[in-house]
Motif scaffolding. Sequence first.
Motif, mmCIF file in Angstrom:
data_model
loop_
_atom_site.group_PDB
_atom_site.id
_atom_site.type_symbol
_atom_site.label_atom_id
_atom_site.label_comp_id
_atom_site.label_asym_id
_atom_site.label_seq_id
_atom_site.Cartn_x
_atom_site.Cartn_y
_atom_site.Cartn_z
ATOM 1 N N ALA A 121 0.890 -1.174 0.000
ATOM 2 C CA ALA A 121 0.000 0.000 0.000
ATOM 3 C C ALA A 121 0.918 1.212 0.000
ATOM 4 O O ALA A 121 2.140 1.052 0.057
ATOM 5 N N HIS A 122 0.368 2.416 -0.087
ATOM 6 C CA HIS A 122 1.255 3.574 0.044
ATOM 7 C C HIS A 122 0.775 4.516 1.133
ATOM 8 O O HIS A 122 -0.415 4.676 1.363
ATOM 9 N N CYS A 123 1.784 5.103 1.821
ATOM 10 C CA CYS A 123 1.528 6.001 2.959
ATOM 11 C C CYS A 123 1.266 7.425 2.504
ATOM 12 O O CYS A 123 0.638 8.198 3.224
ATOM 13 N N SER A 155 -9.166 7.119 1.134
ATOM 14 C CA SER A 155 -9.331 5.923 0.304
ATOM 15 C C SER A 155 -8.031 5.546 -0.389
ATOM 16 O O SER A 155 -7.791 4.392 -0.700
ATOM 17 N N ASP A 156 -7.189 6.545 -0.641
ATOM 18 C CA ASP A 156 -6.005 6.350 -1.487
ATOM 19 C C ASP A 156 -4.764 6.819 -0.753
ATOM 20 O O ASP A 156 -4.303 7.906 -0.999
ATOM 21 N N ASP A 157 -4.151 6.100 0.246
ATOM 22 C CA ASP A 157 -4.366 4.664 0.250
ATOM 23 C C ASP A 157 -4.311 4.174 1.697
ATOM 24 O O ASP A 157 -3.995 3.029 1.953
ATOM 25 N N LYS A 158 -4.637 5.105 2.662
ATOM 26 C CA LYS A 158 -4.496 4.708 4.066
ATOM 27 C C LYS A 158 -5.571 3.717 4.522
ATOM 28 O O LYS A 158 -5.360 2.976 5.480
ATOM 29 N N GLU A 189 6.103 7.422 -1.704
ATOM 30 C CA GLU A 189 6.060 8.446 -2.761
ATOM 31 C C GLU A 189 5.299 7.976 -3.998
ATOM 32 O O GLU A 189 5.618 8.379 -5.115
ATOM 33 N N GLU A 190 4.271 7.153 -3.800
ATOM 34 C CA GLU A 190 3.511 6.644 -4.943
ATOM 35 C C GLU A 190 2.849 7.783 -5.690
ATOM 36 O O GLU A 190 2.875 7.849 -6.907
ATOM 37 N N GLU A 191 2.244 8.696 -4.928
ATOM 38 C CA GLU A 191 1.522 9.797 -5.559
ATOM 39 C C GLU A 191 2.471 10.791 -6.225
ATOM 40 O O GLU A 191 2.062 11.627 -7.005
ATOM 41 N N ALA A 192 3.747 10.717 -5.874
ATOM 42 C CA ALA A 192 4.724 11.633 -6.466
ATOM 43 C C ALA A 192 5.442 10.970 -7.639
ATOM 44 O O ALA A 192 6.458 11.460 -8.111
ATOM 45 N N CYS A 216 -2.491 -3.363 -2.862
ATOM 46 C CA CYS A 216 -3.767 -2.871 -2.332
ATOM 47 C C CYS A 216 -3.907 -1.378 -2.593
ATOM 48 O O CYS A 216 -3.452 -0.555 -1.791
ATOM 49 N N ASP A 217 -4.499 -1.058 -3.692
ATOM 50 C CA ASP A 217 -4.665 0.331 -4.100
ATOM 51 C C ASP A 217 -5.785 0.352 -5.131
ATOM 52 O O ASP A 217 -6.013 -0.623 -5.822
ATOM 53 N N GLY A 218 -6.493 1.482 -5.208
ATOM 54 C CA GLY A 218 -7.513 1.634 -6.240
ATOM 55 C C GLY A 218 -8.910 1.308 -5.744
ATOM 56 O O GLY A 218 -9.097 0.893 -4.597
HETATM 57 ZN ZN LIG Z 1 -3.037 5.022 -4.715
#
Ligand SMILES: [Zn+2]
Length: 511
Positions: A121-123, A155-158, A189-192, A216-218
């Motif tokens: 997942a991403h923080c 929701s994205d992504d905590k 840094e997924e969103e970056a 686990c994302d989306g």
């Molecule tokens: Zn995400």
Amino acid sequence: MSITRYVSAALIGAMWSAAEAAAQQPAAPSRGAVQGAAVRTATRKYREAHEADIAREFADLLAIPNVASDSVNIRRNTATVIELLRRRGVSARALEGDGGPPAVYGELRTPGAARTVVFYAHCDGSLAAGAKVISTPAPGQRVNGESRIYARSASDDKAAIIAMLSALDALRSANIAPSVNLKFFFEGEEEAGSSHLRRMLETHADLLRADAWVFCDGPVHQSGRQQVVFGARGVMGLELTTYGPTRALHSGHYGNWAPNPAVLMATLIASMRDDDGRITIAHFADDVRPISAAERAALGALPMSDTTLRKTLEMGATEANNAPLAERIMLPALNVRGIKVGGVRELAANAIPTEASASIDFRLVPDQKPERVRELVETHLRSRGYYIVRDTPDSATRMAHPKIVRAEWEGGYAATRAPMDIPFSRALLAAASAGATNPPLAVPMLGGSLPTSTFEQVLGVRLVVLPIANYDNNQHAANENIRMQNLWDGIELFAAVMARVGHEWKESTVP
Ligand SMILES: [Zn+2]
């Protein structure tokens, strides 16, 4: 009784210590396989008794700002998540990358387990306004599944992180052991754009070794059903510019003589894709992996929401003779993001413009390679008589070539699609469906793009996507939210997968 639509970070922070004190003592886990229905029932019971605690733990995590570039707060997120994992008996630490923000790594060994699965997942979250209004459930209070928490990363992504932690709690309280060794990797840094991800994975490849990854994302399917998604399209961006005269010319005096960049661009785009979305660049489809029998069967079993969607969007028809959406995303796409040239209506002038630009995104499918796609596109541009430049052409260049196109590529990545009939895919689907009254849909491919190919390339593993967020979660926009029932269902899904996937994973299912 329904909770609030909003959660206050400050209030939640104050209430946190009580929830913390309630953390339960580990019990000796049961060794045998527990059936899916029993896992789900136990998880549901645990959740119903702890809804307020879960909501408050979640809100506390959401209260920490998490834009990847804000290194102080990203590290606060990392430290908090590490602490939450440790509280569950997971050995956890920060993984440092090469200049980028740290990731969270956690490991929970299961005695006797033969396989290891990493949950991703991403923080970090995307940039936008945060949470505001205040109200939270009192300890022990039930939380209405239709209520929502509005916050960046809700929701994205905590939500995925909280669902995993709560699944661990539920399993432990019911004395059910995970069926595999569990590892956790929460990116920072997924969103970056994950620019340090490849180095991070290379540096820690030994630690991240596993039999498979669960990404686990989306969001869940548009029908509201959960889905197990076996792949995601890759993506590449391209900016194109065509050139006319160096200054706009009177269209009466010079029309039919000076080249018109708008027409050049329109013709160029039309030469790359037809009205039905078919990409007409030579050899573009050569590397496209055929749809397997298992994938075709899965596509056929998906709920058909195309007609409703078409009505909602007021489209009289869709491309390729109304071919189903789920099938269309199994193919590469050339999308025109925008075209800019001259002016229209009150800005229209009877003039030949100086240049035209178009912004394009390619969606890739397995087994297309970004380098090869770039080569094919540029060969196509040259075949149309264009000389390719990377910067604004100077006078000498302009005079030396009858047709010039500036082509600027954005970084991109390939697609992945795990075969649905390999043992891990079957095991994951069976585990996710075990005992479910409304089992998840099996979806061969997500239309959107995820950097799953980086994991596949560096670690040589299979990845399957297991999203839990409501599809109307407003990710990357104002009022991002999670519907509580999606979180509750997500906890059940992750608990079922953790408890069952190792038992469902049989080598005898090799095709
Ligand atoms: Zn995400």
